[in-house]
Design a protein around this motif. Sequence first.
Motif, short mmCIF file in Angstrom:
data_model
loop_
_atom_site.label_atom_id
_atom_site.label_comp_id
_atom_site.label_asym_id
_atom_site.label_seq_id
_atom_site.Cartn_x
_atom_site.Cartn_y
_atom_site.Cartn_z
N UNK A 21 0.80 -1.23 0.00
CA UNK A 21 0.00 0.00 0.00
C UNK A 21 0.83 1.28 0.00
N UNK A 22 2.08 1.17 0.45
CA UNK A 22 2.89 2.37 0.57
C UNK A 22 3.07 3.02 -0.79
N UNK A 23 2.85 4.32 -0.84
CA UNK A 23 2.96 5.06 -2.10
C UNK A 23 1.61 5.47 -2.63
N UNK A 24 0.63 4.60 -2.52
CA UNK A 24 -0.72 4.95 -2.98
C UNK A 24 -1.61 5.40 -1.84
N UNK A 25 -1.36 4.85 -0.65
CA UNK A 25 -2.18 5.17 0.52
C UNK A 25 -1.37 6.01 1.50
N UNK A 26 -2.04 6.96 2.15
CA UNK A 26 -1.40 7.80 3.15
C UNK A 26 -2.27 7.88 4.39
N UNK A 27 -1.70 7.51 5.53
CA UNK A 27 -2.41 7.64 6.79
C UNK A 27 -1.92 8.91 7.47
N UNK A 28 -2.84 9.64 8.08
CA UNK A 28 -2.48 10.87 8.78
C UNK A 28 -3.40 11.05 9.96
N UNK A 29 -3.05 12.03 10.82
CA UNK A 29 -3.86 12.27 12.01
C UNK A 29 -4.09 13.76 12.17
N UNK A 30 -5.13 14.09 12.91
CA UNK A 30 -5.36 15.46 13.33
C UNK A 30 -4.56 15.65 14.61
N UNK A 31 -3.72 16.66 14.65
CA UNK A 31 -2.85 16.88 15.81
C UNK A 31 -3.62 16.90 17.12
N UNK A 32 -3.10 16.11 18.07
CA UNK A 32 -3.62 16.10 19.45
C UNK A 32 -5.04 15.60 19.56
N UNK A 33 -5.52 14.95 18.52
CA UNK A 33 -6.86 14.36 18.57
C UNK A 33 -6.79 12.94 18.04
N UNK A 34 -7.63 12.11 18.55
CA UNK A 34 -7.69 10.73 18.07
C UNK A 34 -8.57 10.64 16.83
N UNK A 35 -8.14 11.35 15.79
CA UNK A 35 -8.83 11.33 14.52
C UNK A 35 -7.78 11.03 13.46
N UNK A 36 -8.06 10.03 12.66
CA UNK A 36 -7.11 9.67 11.60
C UNK A 36 -7.82 9.62 10.26
N UNK A 37 -7.01 9.72 9.22
CA UNK A 37 -7.51 9.66 7.86
C UNK A 37 -6.73 8.60 7.08
N UNK A 38 -7.35 8.09 6.03
CA UNK A 38 -6.65 7.26 5.07
C UNK A 38 -6.97 7.81 3.69
N UNK A 39 -5.97 8.43 3.08
CA UNK A 39 -6.10 8.94 1.73
C UNK A 39 -5.66 7.85 0.78
N UNK A 40 -6.56 7.47 -0.14
CA UNK A 40 -6.27 6.38 -1.06
C UNK A 40 -6.30 6.92 -2.49
N UNK A 41 -5.19 6.78 -3.17
CA UNK A 41 -5.07 7.27 -4.54
C UNK A 41 -4.77 6.12 -5.49
N UNK A 42 -5.02 6.36 -6.77
CA UNK A 42 -4.77 5.34 -7.80
C UNK A 42 -5.39 4.01 -7.40
N UNK A 43 -6.63 4.06 -7.01
CA UNK A 43 -7.30 2.85 -6.53
C UNK A 43 -7.45 1.82 -7.65
N UNK A 44 -7.36 0.57 -7.26
CA UNK A 44 -7.44 -0.56 -8.18
C UNK A 44 -8.59 -1.46 -7.76
N UNK A 45 -9.13 -2.24 -8.69
CA UNK A 45 -10.24 -3.15 -8.31
C UNK A 45 -9.89 -4.06 -7.14
N UNK A 46 -8.63 -4.45 -7.02
CA UNK A 46 -8.24 -5.33 -5.91
C UNK A 46 -8.23 -4.62 -4.57
N UNK A 47 -8.44 -3.30 -4.56
CA UNK A 47 -8.58 -2.57 -3.31
C UNK A 47 -10.01 -2.64 -2.77
N UNK A 48 -10.91 -3.20 -3.55
CA UNK A 48 -12.31 -3.33 -3.11
C UNK A 48 -12.38 -4.18 -1.85
N UNK A 49 -12.99 -3.62 -0.81
CA UNK A 49 -13.07 -4.31 0.48
C UNK A 49 -13.86 -3.44 1.45
N UNK A 50 -14.15 -4.02 2.61
CA UNK A 50 -14.65 -3.23 3.72
C UNK A 50 -13.45 -2.79 4.54
#
Length: 125
Positions: free
Chosen positions: A62-91
Amino acid sequence: QVGLVESGGGSVQSGGSLRLSCAASQYTGNCMGWFRQAPGKEREGVASIDVWAGYTYYRDSQEGRFTISQVDRKNIIYLEMNDLKPEDTATYFCGVPARIGSCNTWLMNPTESSWGQGAQVTVAS
């Protein structure tokens, strides 16, 4: 009782992008992360972050296409997913471990974890 609320997800064409969000409540540990499960397959780690130190970890594929990040000092995270492929289909599930420890080790073996309700990501070819 830890609470995890996810948002985002949806359906996109191959090559598209999506962003997932996760907010944790009543959580005092150091790791948060994203995992995914496709039909008929086991849940696998995608990315994790040490919210105390800011260190990020990715499953190799996943490295390179996906980026995990957080909101400073809060327990909030994001997952930015780019160049998605059919094999990324999932829950996609947001998770936190029951104990403080290595977020990389937990990403590879997420035993004793709490999970969100899941967000469906569908990538059409």
